[in-house]
Design a protein around this motif. Structure first.
Motif, PDB file in Angstrom:
ATOM      1  N   CYS A 232      43.351  37.755  40.063  1.00 64.78           N
ATOM      2  CA  CYS A 232      41.964  38.240  40.093  1.00 64.78           C
ATOM      3  C   CYS A 232      41.037  37.203  40.719  1.00 64.78           C
ATOM      4  O   CYS A 232      40.174  37.540  41.542  1.00 64.78           O
ATOM      5  N   LEU A 265      40.519  44.248  42.901  1.00 64.85           N
ATOM      6  CA  LEU A 265      40.012  43.310  41.894  1.00 64.85           C
ATOM      7  C   LEU A 265      39.631  44.044  40.618  1.00 64.85           C
ATOM      8  O   LEU A 265      39.973  43.607  39.506  1.00 64.85           O
ATOM      9  N   TYR A 268      42.927  45.219  38.916  1.00 65.46           N
ATOM     10  CA  TYR A 268      43.669  44.132  38.267  1.00 65.46           C
ATOM     11  C   TYR A 268      42.955  43.672  37.003  1.00 65.46           C
ATOM     12  O   TYR A 268      43.612  43.324  36.006  1.00 65.46           O
ATOM     13  N   HIS A 269      41.624  43.631  37.038  1.00 63.18           N
ATOM     14  CA  HIS A 269      40.896  43.222  35.833  1.00 63.18           C
ATOM     15  C   HIS A 269      41.104  44.228  34.711  1.00 63.18           C
ATOM     16  O   HIS A 269      41.321  43.839  33.553  1.00 63.18           O
TER      17      HIS A 269
END
Length: 271
Positions: A232, A265, A268-269
């Motif tokens: 990230c 991003l 993935y977070h």
């Protein structure tokens, strides 16, 4: 569709709100529920600076017709998080000052190891053109503080072979990282705009490949969390670099890459 069809000012308001949320996510990944002793105080400084910049942009847009209070709400959230981050930075410093001299030495060693891991994850064996200058500068600042504190323990009469070795290790790493920073800056200076766009795109694809190998299709309870946080952060660095390029010149490839990086991003977070 409504936002995209609205005025440029309203569109920007929502754009800035999206960036603030990404910063709030960074705090959650890097600080929430974590031991203060080894946290990266320099990262908090960077996050405060970025939130202040976004707040300034939103202040200029506040009250524009059609934003429906988005700017005002986002500014309130920014202020709450700024207060939190500034307080947390002070508490990190307090944590490193607490305990015996031996305990403080252990905390400083742990904090140094965090910075060594930053280099290993984000710089070692990576294409220099795509590396973040700001992250490495911040890491060097943090190591300089750690080095000073380690030497301060010795000056207070703390005798420890381990602390002495740690001081030597940090000294060597600082010198090495400073050399690498110079190499990255030199590589950037010799690179044109289109080559930078391509370099950032390749770096993003490498992170996407890492995610596929380590997480995609795997049982969540068997996965290791820290590497995902590094992925990230790697995407965050690339998003910032791509956004800076976008402010310099419009480029279809860069704009497409930035949108893809931001989507990944967020994904993935959440993961």
């Amino acid at each position: 569709r409504r936002i995209q069809d609205s005025s440029p000012e309203v569109f920007l308001t929502h754009e800035y709100r999206a960036w603030t949320r990404l910063i709030f996510d960074r705090y959650q990944r890097n600080f929430a529920g974590r031991s203060r002793a080894d946290r990266d105080a320099g990262l908090l400084v960077e996050m405060v600076s970025e939130l202040e910049r976004l707040g300034g942009e939103l202040n200029r847009l506040q009250g524009r017709e059609g934003d429906e209070g988005v700017a005002e709400d986002t500014l309130e959230r920014i202020q709450r998080n700024l207060d939190l981050y500034r307080t947390e930075r002070l508490k990190i410093a307090e944590a490193r000052d607490s305990g015996t001299l031996g305990e403080q030495a252990d905390m400083l060693a742990a904090a140094a190891n965090v910075q060594f891991e930053v280099y290993a994850q984000h710089y070692a064996n990576k294409e220099r053109n795509s590396r973040s200058i700001g992250r490495l500068e911040r890491s060097l600042d943090e190591l300089a503080v750690i080095h000073q504190r380690m030497e301060g323990l010795t000056q207070q009469g703390f005798e420890s072979e381990t602390n002495t070795r740690n001081i030597e290790t940090v000294t060597r790493r600082i010198a090495f990282y400073e050399g690498e920073l110079s190499q990255i800056k030199a590589a950037r200076a010799d690179t044109n705009f289109d080559a930078l766009v391509a370099s950032f795109g390749r770096a993003a694809n490498q992170i996407f490949d890492q995610y596929k190998k380590m997480y995609a299709g795997e049982e969540r309870q068997s996965r290791d969390l820290p590497p995902l946080a590094h992925l990230c952060e790697g995407l965050w660095d690339l998003a910032i670099e791509m956004d800076r390029l976008d402010r310099v010149r419009e480029n279809d490839s860069n704009q497409h890459n930035l949108a893809v990086v931001l989507d990944h991003l967020r994904l993935y977070h959440r993961e």
